[in-house]
Scaffold this motif. Structure first.
Motif, PDB file in Angstrom:
ATOM      1  N   GLN A 344       0.809  -1.212   0.000  1.00 37.46           N
ATOM      2  CA  GLN A 344       0.000   0.000   0.000  1.00 37.46           C
ATOM      3  C   GLN A 344       0.847   1.268   0.000  1.00 37.46           C
ATOM      4  OE1 GLN A 344      -2.898  -0.507   3.170  1.00 37.46           O
ATOM      5  NE2 GLN A 344      -3.694  -2.404   2.278  1.00 37.46           N
ATOM      6  N   HIS A 345       2.137   1.092  -0.187  1.00 38.56           N
ATOM      7  CA  HIS A 345       3.041   2.230  -0.366  1.00 38.56           C
ATOM      8  C   HIS A 345       2.791   2.834  -1.745  1.00 38.56           C
ATOM      9  CE1 HIS A 345       6.867   4.406  -0.859  1.00 38.56           C
ATOM     10  NE2 HIS A 345       7.021   4.303   0.466  1.00 38.56           N
ATOM     11  N   SER A 346       3.012   4.135  -1.879  1.00 39.11           N
ATOM     12  CA  SER A 346       2.769   4.787  -3.174  1.00 39.11           C
ATOM     13  C   SER A 346       3.701   4.264  -4.262  1.00 39.11           C
ATOM     14  CB  SER A 346       2.933   6.307  -3.037  1.00 39.11           C
ATOM     15  OG  SER A 346       4.238   6.615  -2.541  1.00 39.11           O
ATOM     16  N   ALA A 347       4.857   3.751  -3.854  1.00 43.17           N
ATOM     17  CA  ALA A 347       5.814   3.177  -4.807  1.00 43.17           C
ATOM     18  C   ALA A 347       6.384   1.895  -4.203  1.00 43.17           C
ATOM     19  CB  ALA A 347       6.930   4.172  -5.120  1.00 43.17           C
ATOM     20  N   PRO A 348       5.683   0.771  -4.346  1.00 41.21           N
ATOM     21  CA  PRO A 348       6.124  -0.481  -3.696  1.00 41.21           C
ATOM     22  C   PRO A 348       7.530  -0.903  -4.081  1.00 41.21           C
ATOM     23  CG  PRO A 348       3.885  -0.697  -4.521  1.00 41.21           C
ATOM     24  CD  PRO A 348       4.412   0.600  -5.056  1.00 41.21           C
ATOM     25  N   ASP A 349       7.928  -0.691  -5.342  1.00 40.96           N
ATOM     26  CA  ASP A 349       9.275  -1.095  -5.746  1.00 40.96           C
ATOM     27  C   ASP A 349      10.333  -0.276  -5.021  1.00 40.96           C
ATOM     28  OD1 ASP A 349       8.303   1.102  -7.092  1.00 40.96           O
ATOM     29  OD2 ASP A 349       9.415   0.688  -8.938  1.00 40.96           O
ATOM     30  N   GLU A 350      10.042   1.010  -4.782  1.00 42.67           N
ATOM     31  CA  GLU A 350      10.981   1.840  -4.022  1.00 42.67           C
ATOM     32  C   GLU A 350      11.017   1.411  -2.555  1.00 42.67           C
ATOM     33  OE1 GLU A 350      10.120   5.951  -4.558  1.00 42.67           O
ATOM     34  OE2 GLU A 350      10.171   5.833  -6.763  1.00 42.67           O
ATOM     35  N   ALA A 351       9.850   1.056  -2.016  1.00 46.28           N
ATOM     36  CA  ALA A 351       9.805   0.583  -0.625  1.00 46.28           C
ATOM     37  C   ALA A 351      10.638  -0.680  -0.467  1.00 46.28           C
ATOM     38  CB  ALA A 351       8.361   0.336  -0.205  1.00 46.28           C
ATOM     39  N   LEU A 352      10.515  -1.604  -1.427  1.00 50.20           N
ATOM     40  CA  LEU A 352      11.323  -2.813  -1.371  1.00 50.20           C
ATOM     41  C   LEU A 352      12.804  -2.504  -1.510  1.00 50.20           C
ATOM     42  CD1 LEU A 352       9.068  -5.261  -3.399  1.00 50.20           C
ATOM     43  CD2 LEU A 352       9.901  -5.638  -1.069  1.00 50.20           C
ATOM     44  N   ALA A 353      13.143  -1.524  -2.335  1.00 50.72           N
ATOM     45  CA  ALA A 353      14.551  -1.132  -2.473  1.00 50.72           C
ATOM     46  C   ALA A 353      15.092  -0.615  -1.141  1.00 50.72           C
ATOM     47  CB  ALA A 353      14.700  -0.081  -3.563  1.00 50.72           C
ATOM     48  N   ASP A 354      14.260   0.136  -0.413  1.00 44.85           N
ATOM     49  CA  ASP A 354      14.680   0.626   0.910  1.00 44.85           C
ATOM     50  C   ASP A 354      14.936  -0.545   1.866  1.00 44.85           C
ATOM     51  OD1 ASP A 354      14.430   3.254   0.064  1.00 44.85           O
ATOM     52  OD2 ASP A 354      12.412   3.505   0.910  1.00 44.85           O
ATOM     53  N   LEU A 355      14.047  -1.535   1.828  1.00 47.54           N
ATOM     54  CA  LEU A 355      14.218  -2.692   2.712  1.00 47.54           C
ATOM     55  C   LEU A 355      15.466  -3.483   2.348  1.00 47.54           C
ATOM     56  CD1 LEU A 355      10.526  -3.949   3.035  1.00 47.54           C
ATOM     57  CD2 LEU A 355      11.860  -2.640   4.704  1.00 47.54           C
ATOM     58  N   HIS A 356      15.678  -3.681   1.051  1.00 44.17           N
ATOM     59  CA  HIS A 356      16.891  -4.380   0.624  1.00 44.17           C
ATOM     60  C   HIS A 356      18.141  -3.654   1.115  1.00 44.17           C
ATOM     61  CE1 HIS A 356      15.450  -7.678  -1.775  1.00 44.17           C
ATOM     62  NE2 HIS A 356      14.673  -6.903  -2.500  1.00 44.17           N
ATOM     63  N   ALA A 357      18.136  -2.336   1.018  1.00 42.56           N
ATOM     64  CA  ALA A 357      19.313  -1.553   1.404  1.00 42.56           C
ATOM     65  C   ALA A 357      19.621  -1.739   2.886  1.00 42.56           C
ATOM     66  CB  ALA A 357      19.083  -0.078   1.084  1.00 42.56           C
ATOM     67  N   LEU A 358      18.580  -1.850   3.725  1.00 44.63           N
ATOM     68  CA  LEU A 358      18.798  -2.034   5.154  1.00 44.63           C
ATOM     69  C   LEU A 358      19.133  -3.488   5.490  1.00 44.63           C
ATOM     70  CD1 LEU A 358      16.062   0.070   7.014  1.00 44.63           C
ATOM     71  CD2 LEU A 358      18.537   0.367   7.124  1.00 44.63           C
ATOM     72  N   VAL A 359      18.301  -4.404   5.008  1.00 43.70           N
ATOM     73  CA  VAL A 359      18.429  -5.809   5.401  1.00 43.70           C
ATOM     74  C   VAL A 359      19.727  -6.411   4.887  1.00 43.70           C
ATOM     75  CG1 VAL A 359      17.429  -8.116   5.109  1.00 43.70           C
ATOM     76  CG2 VAL A 359      15.944  -6.153   5.605  1.00 43.70           C
ATOM     77  N   HIS A 360      20.104  -6.068   3.673  1.00 41.88           N
ATOM     78  CA  HIS A 360      21.285  -6.675   3.079  1.00 41.88           C
ATOM     79  C   HIS A 360      22.537  -5.802   3.180  1.00 41.88           C
ATOM     80  CE1 HIS A 360      18.764  -9.882   1.781  1.00 41.88           C
ATOM     81  NE2 HIS A 360      18.058  -9.142   0.945  1.00 41.88           N
ATOM     82  N   ALA A 361      22.445  -4.788   4.027  1.00 38.65           N
ATOM     83  CA  ALA A 361      23.632  -3.962   4.268  1.00 38.65           C
ATOM     84  C   ALA A 361      24.655  -4.761   5.046  1.00 38.65           C
ATOM     85  CB  ALA A 361      23.247  -2.705   5.033  1.00 38.65           C
ATOM     86  N   ASN A 362      25.924  -4.540   4.734  1.00 36.13           N
ATOM     87  CA  ASN A 362      27.008  -5.226   5.464  1.00 36.13           C
ATOM     88  C   ASN A 362      27.240  -4.628   6.826  1.00 36.13           C
ATOM     89  OD1 ASN A 362      27.538  -7.031   3.363  1.00 36.13           O
ATOM     90  ND2 ASN A 362      28.843  -5.540   2.321  1.00 36.13           N
ATOM     91  N   ASN A 363      26.859  -3.359   6.998  1.00 33.61           N
ATOM     92  CA  ASN A 363      27.094  -2.666   8.256  1.00 33.61           C
ATOM     93  C   ASN A 363      25.817  -1.995   8.684  1.00 33.61           C
ATOM     94  OD1 ASN A 363      27.952  -1.250  10.460  1.00 33.61           O
ATOM     95  ND2 ASN A 363      29.434   0.041   9.378  1.00 33.61           N
ATOM     96  N   LEU A 364      25.246  -2.431   9.818  1.00 33.94           N
ATOM     97  CA  LEU A 364      23.991  -1.884  10.297  1.00 33.94           C
ATOM     98  C   LEU A 364      24.189  -0.709  11.247  1.00 33.94           C
ATOM     99  CD1 LEU A 364      22.072  -5.228  10.929  1.00 33.94           C
ATOM    100  CD2 LEU A 364      21.809  -3.658   9.005  1.00 33.94           C
ATOM    101  N   GLY A 365      25.431  -0.329  11.459  1.00 34.38           N
ATOM    102  CA  GLY A 365      25.696   0.747  12.405  1.00 34.38           C
ATOM    103  C   GLY A 365      25.365   2.123  11.877  1.00 34.38           C
TER     104      GLY A 365
END
Length: 365
Positions: A344-365
């Motif tokens: 229900q995000h206005s841009a689901p593909d962008e929302a998923l890109a944001d999640l990928h950037a966080l979840v698959h980041a090598n450094n969560l700090g």
């Protein structure tokens, strides 16, 4: 020719009787050529051989117990020993006594990964070891909600964001475009209940592991709602599915909820539900976020299966969602399982890109 064949069989059986004597033997079925050794080789390959068949060894499909071997079930069934580097095939004959070991080795070397291992690997990012899961099973409970009402067009848009896996019922999974399924794994959801009953949180099984295998699923999922009278029925269903998953090498995701509580106010109950799901055989456990990194860390620490954070109700602030995700990951979450907040995000593909950037980041700090 018949007499010669019978004579050969007699000589072989006589040789085995002389070698084995009156000792008890155990067999596992397979193909290949025979290699045998006496007690010294038996000790070298297997260590100290027991004088009786271990009671914990499960019977194979022929109903005859598998040979004792200090390794995983695959090697126990084949009679090979991973600790000794024995490269036996998937269905080797094996005869074990106190003084004799007879192996039959197919020519092909065994593959190291099991079917369950390979399927699980598809759910995780190859570098991060975490996952972005997206459930699309909600319309069974809630009806054709926004973001999933025109399913064919919206599936294409959602899959363009390349979640690691989608979770849905059989009908929707059959509509997943073949080209999309090459980059996104599919998880078949096996339980359902509708809001029309007034008790949509009570789930019943609607499928089984065999159908998921036939569908080509990479995993299955089941929901358990704790704190309701039907809790034990749902736990029984989870255990039954877990048994099927063990038989077929299928990973199991448990969706864990506790009825009538705010997870932020009762994180210990979420931790209890998560641990129960892992104890019954779940490979991944999905739970709601408990409001803080510290409280979520207690949930993760108490559950020996990987824990993923659920999305929950849609939010007006996507930034707040990302902050919760970051806190959950810092607490040890193995990823996220977010549906409506993305759909229900206005841009689901962008929302998923944001999640990928966080979840698959090598450094969560």
């Amino acid at each position: 020719m018949l007499i010669d064949g019978l004579s050969l069989l007699w000589r072989q059986s006589n040789w085995l009787r002389q070698a084995v004597g009156n000792q008890r033997c155990w067999f596992a079925r397979g193909n290949g050529g025979i290699a045998c050794s006496a007690a010294r080789a038996a000790r070298r390959w297997h260590g100290s051989m027991p004088s009786a068949a271990p009671s914990h060894l499960p019977p194979d499909r022929s109903g005859i117990s598998a040979p004792p071997c200090p390794s995983i079930g695959r090697h126990r069934r084949t009679g090979s020993c991973a600790a000794a580097g024995c490269q036996s095939g998937a269905q080797a004959w094996s005869l074990v006594t106190d003084s004799l070991v007879v192996h039959v080795h197919p020519k092909e070397a065994q593959m190291e990964a099991t079917g369950r291992d390979r399927r699980l690997r598809r759910l995780w990012g190859s570098v991060s070891g975490r996952t972005v899961l997206m459930p699309i099973d909600q319309p069974v409970t809630m009806g054709p909600i926004a973001g999933l009402d025109a399913i064919d067009a919206q599936l294409t848009r959602l899959l363009a964001g390349a979640p690691n896996a989608i979770i849905g019922h059989r009908g929707v999974l059959r509509r997943v475009p073949a080209e999309a399924a090459r980059s996104t794994s599919v998880v078949m959801h096996l339980s359902a209940g509708t809001a029309l009953s007034g008790r949509g949180h009570v789930k019943k099984l609607t499928g089984d592991v065999v159908e998921a295998v036939q569908l080509g699923a990479d995993a299955v999922s089941v929901q358990v709602t704790f704190g309701v009278p039907e809790e034990t029925d749902m736990l029984h269903d989870l255990a039954q599915v877990a048994a099927g998953c063990s038989r077929w090498g299928m990973p199991l995701l448990a969706m864990v909820y506790v009825a009538g509580i705010d997870p932020a106010e009762a994180p210990e109950k979420i931790a209890h539900g998560a641990r129960a799901a892992a104890e019954l055989g779940s490979d991944i456990v999905k739970v709601p976020y408990t409001g803080s990194a510290d409280s979520f860390a207690t949930v993760v620490a108490g559950c020996f299966a990987p824990v993923v954070m659920a999305g929950g109700e849609p939010s007006d602030s996507w930034e707040d969602v990302l902050l919760d995700v970051k806190d959950a990951l810092s607490a040890g979450a193995a990823g996220v399982c977010i549906g409506r907040k993305v759909q229900q995000h206005s841009a689901p593909d962008e929302a998923l890109a944001d999640l990928h950037a966080l979840v698959h980041a090598n450094n969560l700090g």
